[in-house]
Design a protein around this motif. Structure first.
Motif, mmCIF file in Angstrom:
data_model
loop_
_atom_site.group_PDB
_atom_site.id
_atom_site.type_symbol
_atom_site.label_atom_id
_atom_site.label_comp_id
_atom_site.label_asym_id
_atom_site.label_seq_id
_atom_site.Cartn_x
_atom_site.Cartn_y
_atom_site.Cartn_z
ATOM 1 N N ILE A 11 0.853 -1.177 0.000
ATOM 2 C CA ILE A 11 0.000 0.000 0.000
ATOM 3 C C ILE A 11 0.890 1.227 0.000
ATOM 4 C CG2 ILE A 11 -1.948 -1.133 1.110
ATOM 5 C CD1 ILE A 11 -1.069 0.158 3.727
ATOM 6 N N SER A 12 0.371 2.313 -0.521
ATOM 7 C CA SER A 12 1.177 3.527 -0.642
ATOM 8 C C SER A 12 1.156 4.381 0.621
ATOM 9 C CB SER A 12 0.693 4.354 -1.833
ATOM 10 O OG SER A 12 -0.670 4.663 -1.677
ATOM 11 N N PHE A 13 0.262 4.089 1.542
ATOM 12 C CA PHE A 13 0.232 4.813 2.813
ATOM 13 C C PHE A 13 -0.362 3.904 3.875
ATOM 14 C CE2 PHE A 13 -4.274 5.625 3.445
ATOM 15 C CZ PHE A 13 -4.776 5.361 2.187
ATOM 16 N N VAL A 14 -0.124 4.236 5.117
ATOM 17 C CA VAL A 14 -0.689 3.477 6.232
ATOM 18 C C VAL A 14 -1.716 4.368 6.915
ATOM 19 C CG1 VAL A 14 -0.215 2.314 8.413
ATOM 20 C CG2 VAL A 14 1.460 2.208 6.556
ATOM 21 N N MET A 18 -6.002 2.159 11.066
ATOM 22 C CA MET A 18 -6.242 0.898 10.377
ATOM 23 C C MET A 18 -4.897 0.281 9.999
ATOM 24 S SD MET A 18 -8.428 0.417 6.848
ATOM 25 C CE MET A 18 -9.897 1.165 7.494
ATOM 26 N N SER A 19 -4.770 -1.017 10.175
ATOM 27 C CA SER A 19 -3.528 -1.681 9.792
ATOM 28 C C SER A 19 -3.517 -1.877 8.268
ATOM 29 C CB SER A 19 -3.418 -3.035 10.489
ATOM 30 O OG SER A 19 -4.339 -3.953 9.926
ATOM 31 N N PRO A 20 -2.349 -2.078 7.669
ATOM 32 C CA PRO A 20 -2.299 -2.342 6.228
ATOM 33 C C PRO A 20 -3.134 -3.562 5.836
ATOM 34 C CG PRO A 20 -0.109 -1.855 7.038
ATOM 35 C CD PRO A 20 -1.004 -1.964 8.250
ATOM 36 N N GLU A 21 -3.155 -4.569 6.700
ATOM 37 C CA GLU A 21 -3.948 -5.766 6.406
ATOM 38 C C GLU A 21 -5.442 -5.455 6.410
ATOM 39 O OE1 GLU A 21 -1.394 -5.710 8.627
ATOM 40 O OE2 GLU A 21 0.022 -6.835 7.380
ATOM 41 N N GLU A 22 -5.877 -4.631 7.369
ATOM 42 C CA GLU A 22 -7.295 -4.248 7.413
ATOM 43 C C GLU A 22 -7.675 -3.452 6.166
ATOM 44 O OE1 GLU A 22 -8.371 -3.738 12.120
ATOM 45 O OE2 GLU A 22 -7.077 -2.214 11.196
ATOM 46 N N LEU A 23 -6.795 -2.568 5.726
ATOM 47 C CA LEU A 23 -7.050 -1.792 4.518
ATOM 48 C C LEU A 23 -7.150 -2.704 3.293
ATOM 49 C CD1 LEU A 23 -7.319 0.924 3.038
ATOM 50 C CD2 LEU A 23 -4.816 0.958 2.876
#
Length: 88
Positions: A11-14, A18-23
């Motif tokens: 992903i390009s931002f965190v 929200m965690s990257p996995e949730e996103l």
């Protein structure tokens, strides 16, 4: 992770809350929902109300079925993969 596939999408931002996995999971869920049969039927009925042209409706249904099948395959492709290759 991508919806149980065990893959982490870049992903390009965190997001802050929200965690990257949730996103990633949320994006996958949104794509699946958009191309679900019930969602396609709702959009198709609305289209028929706005535009009764049979060709337009045929194109709508064929594209939605085709793209719905592609969603799962595209979720498995890492972001940016194949960018160093020429189109075939």
């Amino acid at each position: 992770m991508v919806a149980g596939l065990g893959l982490r999408r870049d992903i390009s931002f965190v997001p802050k809350h929200m965690s990257p996995e949730e996103l990633s999971d949320g994006c996958a869920r949104a794509r699946r929902q958009f191309f679900s049969l019930s969602s396609a039927v709702k959009r198709g009925v609305a289209l028929m109300g706005r535009n009764p042209d049979p060709l337009t409706n045929l194109l709508f249904w064929t594209q939605n079925v085709r793209l719905g099948k592609e969603v799962e395959g595209k979720l498995r492709i890492p972001v940016g993969s194949g960018l160093d290759e020429l189109p075939k």
